[in-house]
Design a protein around this motif. Sequence first.
Motif, PDB file in Angstrom:
ATOM      1  N   PRO A 182       0.819  -1.218   0.000  1.00 38.50           N
ATOM      2  CA  PRO A 182       0.000   0.000   0.000  1.00 38.50           C
ATOM      3  C   PRO A 182       0.850   1.264   0.000  1.00 38.50           C
ATOM      4  N   ASP A 183       0.398   2.256  -0.740  1.00 41.97           N
ATOM      5  CA  ASP A 183       1.039   3.579  -0.818  1.00 41.97           C
ATOM      6  C   ASP A 183       2.480   3.523  -1.325  1.00 41.97           C
ATOM      7  N   TYR A 184       2.792   2.552  -2.166  1.00 45.66           N
ATOM      8  CA  TYR A 184       4.111   2.485  -2.787  1.00 45.66           C
ATOM      9  C   TYR A 184       5.234   2.437  -1.759  1.00 45.66           C
ATOM     10  N   VAL A 185       5.046   1.553  -0.756  1.00 45.07           N
ATOM     11  CA  VAL A 185       6.080   1.383   0.253  1.00 45.07           C
ATOM     12  C   VAL A 185       6.322  -0.112   0.422  1.00 45.07           C
ATOM     13  N   ILE A 186       7.581  -0.525   0.254  1.00 43.34           N
ATOM     14  CA  ILE A 186       7.920  -1.928   0.488  1.00 43.34           C
ATOM     15  C   ILE A 186       8.120  -2.103   1.985  1.00 43.34           C
ATOM     16  N   ALA A 193      12.226   2.721   0.814  1.00 44.26           N
ATOM     17  CA  ALA A 193      11.053   1.860   0.656  1.00 44.26           C
ATOM     18  C   ALA A 193      10.248   2.265  -0.574  1.00 44.26           C
ATOM     19  N   THR A 194      10.167   3.584  -0.804  1.00 44.37           N
ATOM     20  CA  THR A 194       9.441   4.068  -1.983  1.00 44.37           C
ATOM     21  C   THR A 194      10.200   3.728  -3.261  1.00 44.37           C
ATOM     22  N   ALA A 195      11.513   3.950  -3.232  1.00 36.73           N
ATOM     23  CA  ALA A 195      12.333   3.640  -4.407  1.00 36.73           C
ATOM     24  C   ALA A 195      12.221   2.157  -4.762  1.00 36.73           C
ATOM     25  N   ALA A 196      12.261   1.307  -3.725  1.00 35.43           N
ATOM     26  CA  ALA A 196      12.159  -0.139  -3.961  1.00 35.43           C
ATOM     27  C   ALA A 196      10.800  -0.478  -4.577  1.00 35.43           C
ATOM     28  N   ALA A 197       9.738   0.137  -4.043  1.00 32.25           N
ATOM     29  CA  ALA A 197       8.402  -0.105  -4.595  1.00 32.25           C
ATOM     30  C   ALA A 197       8.340   0.354  -6.045  1.00 32.25           C
ATOM     31  N   GLY A 198       8.982   1.482  -6.330  1.00 29.97           N
ATOM     32  CA  GLY A 198       8.995   2.005  -7.687  1.00 29.97           C
ATOM     33  C   GLY A 198       9.693   1.060  -8.650  1.00 29.97           C
ATOM     34  N   ILE A 199      10.835   0.527  -8.224  1.00 29.21           N
ATOM     35  CA  ILE A 199      11.577  -0.397  -9.082  1.00 29.21           C
ATOM     36  C   ILE A 199      10.775  -1.678  -9.300  1.00 29.21           C
ATOM     37  N   VAL A 200      10.189  -2.200  -8.226  1.00 24.51           N
ATOM     38  CA  VAL A 200       9.379  -3.419  -8.335  1.00 24.51           C
ATOM     39  C   VAL A 200       8.201  -3.180  -9.286  1.00 24.51           C
ATOM     40  N   GLY A 201       7.499  -2.055  -9.094  1.00 23.44           N
ATOM     41  CA  GLY A 201       6.328  -1.776  -9.934  1.00 23.44           C
ATOM     42  C   GLY A 201       6.697  -1.556 -11.395  1.00 23.44           C
ATOM     43  N   LEU A 203      -3.901  -3.360  -7.605  1.00 16.53           N
ATOM     44  CA  LEU A 203      -3.711  -4.635  -6.914  1.00 16.53           C
ATOM     45  C   LEU A 203      -2.458  -4.648  -6.046  1.00 16.53           C
ATOM     46  N   PHE A 204      -1.380  -4.043  -6.544  1.00 10.74           N
ATOM     47  CA  PHE A 204      -0.122  -4.102  -5.800  1.00 10.74           C
ATOM     48  C   PHE A 204       0.038  -2.936  -4.835  1.00 10.74           C
ATOM     49  N   PHE A 205      -0.400  -1.756  -5.240  1.00  6.24           N
ATOM     50  CA  PHE A 205      -0.037  -0.563  -4.468  1.00  6.24           C
ATOM     51  C   PHE A 205      -1.239   0.167  -3.865  1.00  6.24           C
ATOM     52  N   GLN A 206      -2.417  -0.427  -4.018  1.00  9.69           N
ATOM     53  CA  GLN A 206      -3.631   0.158  -3.443  1.00  9.69           C
ATOM     54  C   GLN A 206      -3.837   1.598  -3.893  1.00  9.69           C
ATOM     55  N   ASP A 207      -3.477   1.867  -5.123  1.00 13.41           N
ATOM     56  CA  ASP A 207      -3.661   3.197  -5.697  1.00 13.41           C
ATOM     57  C   ASP A 207      -4.857   3.101  -6.646  1.00 13.41           C
ATOM     58  N   GLY A 208      -5.982   3.635  -6.217  1.00 12.82           N
ATOM     59  CA  GLY A 208      -7.227   3.413  -6.953  1.00 12.82           C
ATOM     60  C   GLY A 208      -7.903   2.173  -6.398  1.00 12.82           C
TER      61      GLY A 208
END
Lengths: 112, 218
Positions: free
Chosen positions: A61-65, A74-82, B96-101
């Motif tokens: 949730p919220d782009y945090v690993i 944590a945000t950077a990691a989420a960004g790379i994963v996404g 699904l992954f980031f709960q955005d929307g």
Amino acid sequence: MFMVERKKNMGRWIGLLVIALAIAAFLSPWASSSPDGLERVAEDYGFSEKADESVLEGIFPDYVIPGLKNKGLATAAAGIVGTAITFGLLTLVGKKMARPSADSRKGEEVSD
Amino acid sequence: MHIPDHFLSPTTWIGASAISGGALAYAAKKTQKKLDERQVPWMGVMGAFIFAAQMVNFPVAGGTSGHLLGSMLAAVVLGPWPTMIIMATILGIQCLFFQDGGITALGANILNMAVVGTWAGYGTYRLLLLLLPGTWGQKAALFAGSWMSVFLASIVAAFELAFSNTLPLSLALPAMVGWHSLIGIGEGLITVAVIQYLLRVKPELNIAPIKGGMNVHG
């Protein structure tokens, strides 16, 4: 010669992929945390708390690993994963949908 | 403008899901007919770039931010049909992954950003290309199309909020349109800049549209 051509072409889309990963890794932690347009409207008109409960929990949730103490990391990691997931999934979807290139023998001719 | 759960009434999100589901099925059919295998990596890369860029909110005014939508960008590079697939896939991953929307609002978000955003931008771009000559005309068409994609998507989102009795249209429309008119300027600037970059690394990229708009591969 074909290989050379191919390699040159590959470099071009790989360049954009590297840029995408760099944006995810280095720019996303610096993103503005202000509400976006819709969130702002929801706050101004008092219905933003409706969003507090999500029907489905996202995995990150919220782009945090989870587990990474540093928020930026944590945000950077989420960004790379996404970014990687998006690249992988869309490449698969594209492969399923694409037709074999009819003019591959003609090399670089753009098909209409 | 990713709508979360509970902003939309069941009637609204079910209706929106039905429309976007039908639109996506048609887009998949068109994409299958036209997508060249050499374009596949570009589909992945454009999606990856848009996903990453959407994470980077930029401040617009008065404590509000916005981020790239990207549908105009993808539509110029790959055409509008694959762009609908790209945008819908990104929205699905974000949800699904980031709960955005929200998961219930996914169909509405796809309608706003993958369907309306794509065609509002691409339609404006194609129309203006007919009227504006030269490379500056092309840049102007690109900027205007980008702005229009965000603008029209926000209008549809305002209607969805109104249909859901979340906010009356008389308030939702000016508020949504106001903020997104500003965010659309950022959309235009980023889109023009990225296309300029792509033209430099891929000089054969033909951004003057050919039939169906499919023009990049390799």
